[in-house]
Scaffold this active site. Sequence first.
Site, PDB file in Angstrom:
ATOM      1  N   VAL A  79      37.319  42.334  34.293  1.00 26.55           N
ATOM      2  CA  VAL A  79      37.667  42.462  35.711  1.00 26.55           C
ATOM      3  C   VAL A  79      39.122  42.103  35.988  1.00 26.55           C
ATOM      4  CG1 VAL A  79      35.300  42.115  36.456  1.00 26.55           C
ATOM      5  CG2 VAL A  79      36.820  40.130  36.300  1.00 26.55           C
ATOM      6  N   ARG A  80      39.848  41.640  34.985  1.00 24.32           N
ATOM      7  CA  ARG A  80      41.291  41.435  35.161  1.00 24.32           C
ATOM      8  C   ARG A  80      42.038  42.762  35.208  1.00 24.32           C
ATOM      9  NH1 ARG A  80      40.557  36.780  31.387  1.00 24.32           N
ATOM     10  NH2 ARG A  80      40.687  34.894  32.663  1.00 24.32           N
ATOM     11  N   GLN A 120      24.134  36.781  39.447  1.00 26.73           N
ATOM     12  CA  GLN A 120      23.353  35.616  39.037  1.00 26.73           C
ATOM     13  C   GLN A 120      22.793  34.864  40.244  1.00 26.73           C
ATOM     14  OE1 GLN A 120      25.935  33.317  36.443  1.00 26.73           O
ATOM     15  NE2 GLN A 120      25.211  34.404  34.631  1.00 26.73           N
ATOM     16  N   ARG A 126      43.184  46.699  24.842  1.00 18.22           N
ATOM     17  CA  ARG A 126      41.916  46.178  24.337  1.00 18.22           C
ATOM     18  C   ARG A 126      41.461  46.802  23.020  1.00 18.22           C
ATOM     19  NH1 ARG A 126      41.559  41.423  27.078  1.00 18.22           N
ATOM     20  NH2 ARG A 126      41.833  41.759  29.323  1.00 18.22           N
TER      21      ARG A 126
END
Length: 249
Positions: A88-89, A100, A186
Site C-alpha cells: 500500500v506504499r 480485521q 519489487r
Amino acid sequence: MSATSQNVRLLAVTPNALELIYAAFRQCYHAGYVGDMWDRLLSGEISRGKQADFVARILTSGHESPVEHVSFTFAIEGVSRTLTHQLVRHRIASYSQQSQRYVDAKDFDYVLPPSLAKVPEARARYEAFMREAATAYRDLQALLVASGREARASNEDARFVLPGGVETKIVATMNCRSLLHFFELRCCMRAQWEIRALAGRMLALCREALPVIFSAAGAKCERLGYCPEDERFSCGKYPVRRENLHNPA
C-alpha cells in the site's frame, strides 16, 4: 489454522487496452481527433500489429504517460500483513483489503517464511507462537464479550495481538505506468522475498494480457542494463553504475 501460499488472479483489464493506449499516444502526435479513428481501431482496419509496433516505438523514447489510461485489477490471497504494509506504499493505486475489524480472525492462516521453514527448530517456534497468538486473540474476544462488548465489536481490539505473518486478502488496481514502476522496485533481488514473489506473479499475468507494455518489464536493471544500487547491495547480475560509467560497452 495453517501455513498458506500465494494466489493471484487477474480480475479485470481496461477493455480494448491496446487500442486505448494507441489512441492516447496518437493524440499526442496527431493533428486530428482520435475519436474519429476509434471505430477503425476496434474493427481491425488499423491492425493490432501496427498499433503494437507504434506503441513499442514511442515507449522506447521514454514517453509513458498515455499508458496510465489502462488499469489492471488483481485479487490477491495467501499474503501476509507484512507484505500489504509494503504494497500500500505504492500510492497511485486503489486497494480493498480484508478487514480485521469485521472478519473474525480466531482461525487465521499464516505465511511461513522459507528461511524459517528450512530450520526445524525455527519453524516449530514460529508455529507455536502463531498458536499462542490465536489463543490470546480468542481469550481477548471472550473477555471483551463477557464485559458487555458486542461479539462482533470484540474483533476490533482483540486484533492488536495478531502478528504480521497473519494471512490477508486484498484487491489491488494499478494503471500500467504504476505497475511498471512497481515491477522495477519489487522484482529487484533487493526487494523483500514475499513481495518479490507477488510481483513476479502479477508481472506474468500482465505480460500475458498486454505484452506490448510488459514484455520488457521487470527490475530496473533490466531496463537500464546496469545495477543502480551501490556495489555493496548489487546481486551481481549487472555491473553497478560506477563500473558501467567507467567501462562503457
